[in-house]
Scaffold this motif. Structure first.
Motif, mmCIF file in Angstrom:
data_model
loop_
_atom_site.group_PDB
_atom_site.id
_atom_site.type_symbol
_atom_site.label_atom_id
_atom_site.label_comp_id
_atom_site.label_asym_id
_atom_site.label_seq_id
_atom_site.Cartn_x
_atom_site.Cartn_y
_atom_site.Cartn_z
ATOM 1 N N THR A 1 -4.605 7.155 -15.340
ATOM 2 C CA THR A 1 -4.353 6.010 -16.212
ATOM 3 C C THR A 1 -4.940 6.203 -17.602
ATOM 4 O O THR A 1 -4.742 5.365 -18.483
ATOM 5 C CB THR A 1 -4.921 4.720 -15.588
ATOM 6 O OG1 THR A 1 -6.337 4.885 -15.374
ATOM 7 C CG2 THR A 1 -4.254 4.433 -14.266
ATOM 8 N N GLU B 1 -4.088 -2.639 -10.298
ATOM 9 C CA GLU B 1 -3.733 -3.100 -11.640
ATOM 10 C C GLU B 1 -3.682 -1.934 -12.619
ATOM 11 O O GLU B 1 -2.815 -1.879 -13.491
ATOM 12 C CB GLU B 1 -4.729 -4.157 -12.110
ATOM 13 C CG GLU B 1 -4.435 -4.699 -13.512
ATOM 14 C CD GLU B 1 -3.021 -5.225 -13.682
ATOM 15 O OE1 GLU B 1 -2.439 -5.026 -14.775
ATOM 16 O OE2 GLU B 1 -2.481 -5.822 -12.722
ATOM 17 N N ARG C 1 -0.459 -0.273 -12.072
ATOM 18 C CA ARG C 1 0.659 -1.051 -12.618
ATOM 19 C C ARG C 1 0.796 -0.832 -14.117
ATOM 20 O O ARG C 1 1.910 -0.748 -14.643
ATOM 21 C CB ARG C 1 0.467 -2.543 -12.313
ATOM 22 C CG ARG C 1 0.653 -2.898 -10.840
ATOM 23 C CD ARG C 1 0.427 -4.385 -10.605
ATOM 24 N NE ARG C 1 1.369 -5.194 -11.356
ATOM 25 C CZ ARG C 1 1.315 -6.520 -11.436
ATOM 26 N NH1 ARG C 1 0.312 -7.183 -10.841
ATOM 27 N NH2 ARG C 1 2.219 -7.194 -12.120
ATOM 28 N N ARG C 2 -0.330 -0.736 -14.820
ATOM 29 C CA ARG C 2 -0.265 -0.450 -16.258
ATOM 30 C C ARG C 2 0.341 0.930 -16.506
ATOM 31 O O ARG C 2 1.150 1.110 -17.427
ATOM 32 C CB ARG C 2 -1.660 -0.531 -16.882
ATOM 33 C CG ARG C 2 -2.198 -1.951 -16.992
ATOM 34 C CD ARG C 2 -3.405 -2.008 -17.918
ATOM 35 N NE ARG C 2 -4.537 -1.229 -17.403
ATOM 36 C CZ ARG C 2 -5.477 -1.707 -16.625
ATOM 37 N NH1 ARG C 2 -5.426 -2.982 -16.218
ATOM 38 N NH2 ARG C 2 -6.471 -0.942 -16.220
ATOM 39 N N ALA D 1 2.438 2.501 -14.481
ATOM 40 C CA ALA D 1 3.857 2.437 -14.136
ATOM 41 C C ALA D 1 4.675 1.800 -15.256
ATOM 42 O O ALA D 1 5.800 2.241 -15.552
ATOM 43 C CB ALA D 1 4.038 1.666 -12.828
ATOM 44 N N ARG D 2 4.102 0.762 -15.884
ATOM 45 C CA ARG D 2 4.815 0.126 -17.001
ATOM 46 C C ARG D 2 4.976 1.106 -18.161
ATOM 47 O O ARG D 2 6.043 1.180 -18.786
ATOM 48 C CB ARG D 2 4.059 -1.127 -17.466
ATOM 49 C CG ARG D 2 4.218 -2.328 -16.563
ATOM 50 C CD ARG D 2 3.760 -3.608 -17.244
ATOM 51 N NE ARG D 2 2.348 -3.588 -17.573
ATOM 52 C CZ ARG D 2 1.393 -4.036 -16.775
ATOM 53 N NH1 ARG D 2 1.710 -4.529 -15.571
ATOM 54 N NH2 ARG D 2 0.125 -4.011 -17.138
ATOM 55 N N TRP D 3 3.903 1.847 -18.448
ATOM 56 C CA TRP D 3 3.979 2.813 -19.548
ATOM 57 C C TRP D 3 5.012 3.898 -19.243
ATOM 58 O O TRP D 3 5.805 4.266 -20.112
ATOM 59 C CB TRP D 3 2.606 3.437 -19.780
ATOM 60 C CG TRP D 3 2.575 4.398 -20.927
ATOM 61 C CD1 TRP D 3 2.405 4.105 -22.249
ATOM 62 C CD2 TRP D 3 2.737 5.831 -20.854
ATOM 63 N NE1 TRP D 3 2.442 5.264 -23.004
ATOM 64 C CE2 TRP D 3 2.647 6.318 -22.183
ATOM 65 C CE3 TRP D 3 2.945 6.723 -19.808
ATOM 66 C CZ2 TRP D 3 2.760 7.674 -22.477
ATOM 67 C CZ3 TRP D 3 3.061 8.084 -20.101
ATOM 68 C CH2 TRP D 3 2.966 8.546 -21.418
ATOM 69 N N ALA E 1 7.622 3.659 -17.348
ATOM 70 C CA ALA E 1 8.959 3.067 -17.458
ATOM 71 C C ALA E 1 9.396 2.972 -18.917
ATOM 72 O O ALA E 1 10.564 3.205 -19.246
ATOM 73 C CB ALA E 1 8.973 1.693 -16.803
ATOM 74 N N GLU E 2 8.464 2.658 -19.800
ATOM 75 C CA GLU E 2 8.779 2.575 -21.230
ATOM 76 C C GLU E 2 9.168 3.932 -21.797
ATOM 77 O O GLU E 2 9.894 4.010 -22.795
ATOM 78 C CB GLU E 2 7.580 2.021 -21.998
ATOM 79 C CG GLU E 2 7.301 0.550 -21.715
ATOM 80 C CD GLU E 2 5.943 0.109 -22.223
ATOM 81 O OE1 GLU E 2 5.215 0.976 -22.795
ATOM 82 O OE2 GLU E 2 5.590 -1.061 -22.053
ATOM 83 N N HIS F 1 11.800 3.839 -11.942
ATOM 84 C CA HIS F 1 11.103 3.428 -10.730
ATOM 85 C C HIS F 1 11.318 4.433 -9.596
ATOM 86 O O HIS F 1 10.415 4.674 -8.789
ATOM 87 C CB HIS F 1 11.600 2.044 -10.297
ATOM 88 C CG HIS F 1 11.015 1.573 -8.998
ATOM 89 N ND1 HIS F 1 9.702 1.155 -8.888
ATOM 90 C CD2 HIS F 1 11.563 1.482 -7.746
ATOM 91 C CE1 HIS F 1 9.459 0.815 -7.625
ATOM 92 N NE2 HIS F 1 10.569 0.993 -6.928
#
Length: 597
Positions: free
Chosen positions: A15, A41, A44-45, A47-49, A51-52, A57
Motif C-alpha cells: 500500500t 481498509e 481497499r485504498r 484496490a481503488r488506486w 482501478a484508477e 477488479h
C-alpha cells in the motif's frame, strides 16, 4: 505452463508508494499477485488506486494480512508463492534507534524466515537504499550499531544494518535473493504521480512557496532520482533472471542534474525565480536546524558520492528496459507535487495545463466544456465542492492568480486558447472571473454558447474607495490569516479551512500584488462600462447568480432585463462569496444550464 502463468508474487508494503507501483507493474505483466497489508481498509485504498490506473477488479490482487509481531507473519494461503518483494519498513526521519531497528531490521529477519518456509520460492527481493546498499554481509555488534546510529541517524543506519542482516540471514537459510538500492523515488514518469513528501520533495515545496533561502551544495552535489514506474518494472523482472540471484543493483538516473541545478530546473518550470545564493554543504551541516528547517538525518544525503550503476544498466539492457528521461520526469513530478499542494490536496483531477503557453492550474474534468473562473482574492480550490457537485465541470485559476502563472496582460491570449484549444463553451465567471468570461465571449461570440456570471461586480455596487489603493490591499493580503480572510469575506470564521489554500497562494510570489492591482482596476468606471457594453452585444444565453445580500444595482438589473436570453437566480442568505457559503445551491443553479460534452 508459461513462466508468467506459474508466477505468484507476494508484495509486502504493497500500500506504500513503491509497493502499489510494483503491484501495478506485476499485474500488467500478467503475474498473479497477493498483497500483505495491516488492514482491509489499506487494501481497499490500494484496490481503488489500481482501478484508477485501469487495473480492473478481475485482476485485483488477493488480500492477505501481515503482522510482523507474529511468528506466522502472514495470514492467508502462500504455499505456491514463487517470489516475494519486501517493500515494507519505515521511511521516516526522527525515529528512535529502537523504533528504527524494529521497523527496518527486525522486519527483515521476519520476512527472510517466512520466505525460507515457502517450497516454491524462486526469489526474495529486498528494497534497500542507494546510500546504504552494498553492505558486507555481517551481523552488527552492539558497539557497531550504536556508533552507526549516532553517526548516520536511526533511519539511514537501520537501513544499512538491514542490508547487511538480510544477506547474512538469507544465505544462512538458503533463500535466493536480490537487492535493489534505489535513489530518491520520484513520481511516475508519465503522470508524475507521487505521495512521497520527505527528502527532496520538501526542498521543492520550499522552493514553490518561496521559503528556500539558498540553494544547497555545488556542481558536485548529487542527489539522484529514479522514476517510480521504472523502478517497479525493474524489480518485477528480477525473478526471471538467474544472473540476478545474490546480486545488488543501484537504481538511479546518472543524468540527474546536480542538486542546485535540479532545483533551478524546477524553479524555471514553475516560472519562479530560484535563490541566487548557493550555500556549501559543509556550512549547511553546521547551521542550526531552526535556520535550515531540515531534519539532521537528511543532511547526509547531500553528498558528491557516485554509485556503481553498471550492473543495473546491463540488467535493464538485457530485458529491453529503458530509463525515462530525467528532466521530463522531474518536471512532471514537480507539477504533481504542486498541483496537489504537497499533500494538502490529495484529490484526483488536479493538474497544470498551458493554454496559450500560460502555465495554468486546473481542477475537475479535463474535458468538460463548462469552465469556472474564480473571483478575488480566492482560488480555484474554493470552487472544488461546486465543481464536484456539478460533475462535468472544471475550475481554472486566472493568469497570475491562485497557482497559475502569467498576469493580466495575458488574458486575451489565454482566454482565446481556453476556448479554441480546450473546448470551453460554457463560461462560469465569478466576480473578476465574470469580467474574463464576458471578454472571452466578446472575442469569440460564436464559440461561447452560454455565460453564467456569479456575483458579476460590474453589475453590482462599486467597492469602497480604499480597495483602489493597491499597496494597502497588497500588504493586507500578503499577511492575512485564513480566519481573518474568512471573517472579511463571509462575516464568519466558519469557512477559514476552505480559504487556507487561497491564503497560501497570496503569500507566494506576486499573487497578492496581482490581486490588489485587479481589485483596483475593477473599481474603475471605464472597465465596468466596457464590460456592460460587451455583455449587451453578446448573442448567447446569460445566467446571472447573485446572493440576496449582494444584489444587482437597479441599472445592472435593467441591463439584464433588456437582454433577450438572460435569467437571474438569487440565492437567499448569500453574499459575494456564494461558492463558500452556499456551494450546493450554486452548483444546482449552474448545472441547470450546463452544457453536455
Amino acid at each position: 505452463m508459461s513462466v508468467v502463468e506459474d508466477r505468484h508474487a507476494l508484495v509486502l508494503g504493497a500500500t506504500g508508494f513503491l509497493g502499489r507501483h510494483l503491484v501495478l507493474a506485476l499485474g500488467r505483466a500478467g503475474v498473479r499477485v497477493s498483497t500483505a497489508s495491516r488492514s482491509h481498509e489499506s487494501y481497499r485504498r490500494l484496490a481503488r488506486w489500481l482501478a484508477e490506473q485501469g487495473h480492473g477488479h478481475e485482476t485485483a490482487p488477493a488480500d492477505l494480512r501481515v503482522d510482523f509481531a507474529e511468528p506466522s507473519l502472514i495470514q492467508g494461503e502462500c504455499d505456491d508463492v514463487t517470489e516475494i518483494y519486501n517493500c515494507a519498513g519505515a521511511y521516516r526521519f526522527g525515529m528512535s534507534a529502537d523504533d528504527a531497528h524494529r521497523a527496518n531490521v527486525d522486519s527483515v529477519r521476519a520476512v527472510v524466515a517466512f520466505a525460507a518456509q515457502l517450497p516454491r520460492l524462486r526469489r526474495l527481493v529486498h528494497v534497500s537504499g542507494y546510500r546504504v546498499g552494498g553492505q558486507d554481509p555481517a551481523l552488527w555488534s552492539d558497539e557497531r550499531r550504536a556508533a552507526a546510529y549516532r553517526a548516520l541517524g536511526p533511519y539511514e543506519a537501520s537501513k544499512a544494518e538491514a542490508d547487511a542482516v538480510f544477506q547474512v540471514v538469507a544465505d544462512e537459510l538458503g533463500v535466493p535473493w536480490s537487492i535493489v538500492s534505489p535513489a530518491s523515488v520520484i513520481g511516475d514518469s508519465v503522470t508524475g504521480e507521487s505521495d512521497q513528501y520527505l527528502g527532496l520533495a520538501s526542498s521543492v515545496k520550499d522552493l514553490w512557496r518561496g521559503s528556500l533561502p539558498a540553494l544547497p551544495g555545488n556542481a558536485s552535489t548529487f542527489v539522484p532520482v529514479v522514476a517510480a514506474d521504472y523502478l517497479a518494472r525493474f524489480m518485477s523482472l528480477l525473478p526471471l533472471d538467474d544472473a540476478a540471484e545474490r546480486a545488488s543493483y543501484w537504481l538511479l538516473d546518472d543524468d540527474t542534474p546536480p542538486l542546485p541545478d535540479l532545483l533551478t530546473l524546477i524553479a524555471e518550470h514553475y516560472r519562479i525565480t530560484a535563490p541566487r545564493v548557493r550555500i556549501p554543504v559543509s556550512l549547511v551541516k553546521r547551521l542550526p536546524r531552526r535556520l535550515t528547517k531540515a531534519d539532521p538525518e537528511t543532511l547526509t544525503f547531500l553528498s558528491s558520492d557516485r554509485y556503481p550503476t553498471a550492473s543495473a544498466h546491463a540488467f535493464a539492457a538485457r530485458h529491453g528496459l529503458t530509463m525515462p528521461d530525467a528532466v521530463t520526469t522531474i518536471r512532471r513530478w514537480a507539477d504533481h507535487l504542486a498541483a496537489h499542494r504537497f499533500g494538502d490536496a490529495p484529490a484526483d483531477d488536479r493538474r497544470f495545463t498551458t493554454p496559450g503557453g500560460i502555465r495554468t492550474f486546473e481542477l475537475g474534468d479535463a474535458a468538460a466544456p463548462t469552465v469556472v473562473m474564480p473571483g478575488l482574492p480566492v482560488n480555484a480550490d474554493t470552487w472544488a465542492p461546486v465543481v464536484t457537485a456539478m460533475g462535468g465541470a472544471r475550475a481554472v485559476d486566472l493568469p497570475g492568480l491562485g497557482m497559475s502563472g502569467g498576469h493580466r496582460d495575458d488574458w486575451p491570449t489565454w482566454l482565446s486558447a481556453l476556448i479554441t484549444e480546450t473546448g470551453a463553451r460554457h463560461l462560469v465567471g465569478h466576480s473578476i472571473g465574470a469580467a474574463a468570461a464576458v471578454e472571452a465571449a466578446a472575442a469569440h461570440p460564436g464559440a461561447v454558447e452560454r455565460l453564467t456570471l456569479v456575483a458579476p461586480y460590474f453589475l453590482q455596487a462599486r467597492p469602497a474607495p480604499t480597495i483602489q489603493w493597491a499597496p494597502l490591499t497588497r500588504g493586507y493580503l500578503s499577511h492575512v490569516s485564513p480566519e481573518a480572510l474568512a471573517k472579511r469575506l463571509t462575516g464568519t470564521t466558519e469557512h477559514a479551512s476552505a480559504l487556507r489554500s487561497s491564503v497560501a497562494d497570496l503569500r507566494r510570489g506576486t499573487v497578492a500584488a496581482n490581486v490588489s492591482r485587479l481589485l483596483a482596476a475593477a473599481a474603475k468606471p471605464r472597465w465596468r462600462e466596457d464590460l456592460r457594453a460587451e455583455l449587451r452585444h453578446y448573442p448567447g444565453r446569460v445566467h446571472v447568480i447573485v446572493g440576496s445580500h449582494d444584489p444587482l444595482t437597479p441599472d445592472g438589473r435593467a441591463l439584464l432585463d433588456a437582454l433577450p436570453h438572460a435569467t437571474v437566480t438569487v440565492v437567499e442568505g448569500a453574499g459575494h462569496q456564494l461558492q463558500l457559503t452556499h456551494p450546493e445551491e450554486v452548483a444546482k443553479a449552474i448545472a441547470s444550464v450546463s452544457i453536455a460534452p
